[in-house]
Design a protein around this motif. Structure first.
Motif, mmCIF file in Angstrom:
data_model
loop_
_atom_site.group_PDB
_atom_site.id
_atom_site.type_symbol
_atom_site.label_atom_id
_atom_site.label_comp_id
_atom_site.label_asym_id
_atom_site.label_seq_id
_atom_site.Cartn_x
_atom_site.Cartn_y
_atom_site.Cartn_z
ATOM 1 N N GLU A 303 0.814 -1.218 0.000
ATOM 2 C CA GLU A 303 0.000 0.000 0.000
ATOM 3 C C GLU A 303 0.847 1.267 0.000
ATOM 4 O O GLU A 303 0.440 2.298 -0.536
ATOM 5 N N LYS A 307 -0.866 2.731 -3.328
ATOM 6 C CA LYS A 307 -1.928 3.693 -3.010
ATOM 7 C C LYS A 307 -1.611 5.124 -3.442
ATOM 8 O O LYS A 307 -2.499 5.831 -3.936
ATOM 9 N N SER A 311 -4.112 7.145 -5.849
ATOM 10 C CA SER A 311 -4.679 8.434 -5.429
ATOM 11 C C SER A 311 -4.362 9.518 -6.455
ATOM 12 O O SER A 311 -5.222 10.340 -6.792
#
Length: 387
Positions: A303, A307, A311
């Motif tokens: 992550e 991530k 994002s």
């Protein structure tokens, strides 16, 4: 895996049964088969239970349509799996029954003289018994894979599964590429078992696929590929529809748990790599990642890199994660990545630089290694992304 109504319909001798209503109930579990006969004229309700595959000619109701309707409704109330009617006295169903059964997802079939009651009873009973045996074996394998046994106990547990196992073995696992596709793993399994009576083999349904343990007194390491391809060919498994994972050769049943895990890991790696046949020896870094894929530390690492890209993509409608995946898929080769993405090489270079910036890794010499591991984890955990 339990036997469903749909599985029964795919049995070779039962394919001529015609579904009249209740298609929504084809996934109901079948536990046994029962006959609704004349002795139940006044007491059909409560004679059957959940999971029963009920067959009848409705001889007792041949002159009484109301009795026929009431009997069908009582079977539905008993929560039986389905009803198969021999079309001697009832070639058609009333709209009332069709609508009622369809609303409650209760399958009703008609079959003719090409299917005998004995065929139904024999085939369904055999399927249920085989499935029960497979479920017991699956539970034993799960117990072995927990990792709490010593080597001697692992060997003893393997021989409980099949006392004829020999020491040298290869484990093979096959899983459908599209789980929603209407395939019949049970029938492929039966085909293999019927064709081959080698006592030192074990082939069963495991989780959502087929697990095969092929053992011999002696297996040449150079013949593993041939052994695997022979199994695929003989069992009728299409590599267009299945992923196949093959363990390395093990020369002792003490390593039974290693072999089974290896073929499971090979399938997972094959799915991530979009390749139909995968040997454990060839999966590289996945050997390290897959055993710990659900650990907190693995998730935290993954992550931390994926991530931020997700994002950024969501915020700016960009595709930096897609670029990262292509970059790793092409072993960090800018030219090959550009061709895969239909982009100019300079565009790819810019986007890789931007990825480093987003991840704050502009000066990190381990950027490629970390990104490679993160992308592999991403592909394992997001198989739908790869399809």
């Amino acid at each position: 895996m339990a036997i469903t109504v749909s599985d029964v319909l795919n049995a070779e001798r039962l394919k001529n049964m015609k579904l009249i209503t209740g298609q929504g109930g084809l996934d109901k579990v079948v536990k046994k088969v029962g006959i609704l006969d004349y002795e139940f004229i006044n007491k059909t309700e409560g004679q059957f239970g959940e999971g029963d595959f009920v067959i009848s000619s409705f001889l007792f109701a041949k002159d009484d349509e109301r009795l026929f309707v009431d009997s069908v409704k009582s079977l539905i109330n008993d929560r039986v799996a389905c009803l198969a009617i021999k079309n001697v006295y009832y070639q058609n169903l009333t709209p009332e029954i069709i609508e009622y059964a369809d609303k409650l997802s209760f399958p009703i079939f008609l079959f003719d003289n090409s299917i005998f009651f004995e065929d139904l009873i024999t085939d369904i009973t055999d399927m249920v018994r085989a499935d029960n045996r497979d479920q017991l074996t699956e539970a034993k394998i799960d117990n072995i894979l927990q990792g709490s046994m010593n080597r001697t106990t692992v060997r003893e547990a393997a021989l409980e599964i099949n006392k004829y196992f020999r020491e040298n073995f290869v484990a093979i696992y096959c899983v459908e590429k599209k789980s929603g596709k209407d395939r019949n793993i049970f029938m492929l399994l039966k085909k293999y078992k019927d064709a081959f009576k080698n006592k030192c083999e074990c082939v069963l349904k495991y989780k959502n696929g087929i697990l095969a343990i092929i053992t011999e007194s002696k297996i040449d390491k150079d013949s593993i590929t041939g052994t695997a391809y022979d199994f695929i060919s003989d069992s009728g498994i299409s590599t267009e529809d299945f992923y196949v994972g093959i363990s390395k050769l093990h020369e002792s049943l003490n390593e039974f748990d290693y072999g089974v895990n290896e073929c499971l890991y090979a399938v997972n790696a094959g799915e991530a790599l979009s390749q139909s046949i995968t040997f454990y020896n060839d999966i590289g870094l996945y050997k390290i990642l897959l055993p710990y894929i659900n650990k907190h530390w693995m998730k935290d690492f993954y992550e931390s890199l994926v991530k931020p890209l997700q994002s950024y993509d969501a915020k700016y409608s960009a595709e930096f994660l897609k670029t990262a995946v292509a970059y790793i898929d092409n072993n960090g080769n800018i030219k090959d990545t550009a061709e895969a993405l239909f982009q100019h090489e300079n565009t790819v270079r810019y986007r890789i630089g931007k990825i480093k910036e987003i991840l704050s890794m502009e000066n990190d010499h381990s950027f490629y290694e970390q990104l490679s591991a993160a992308v592999k984890i991403f592909k394992i955990l997001n198989k739908e992304y790869m399809n």
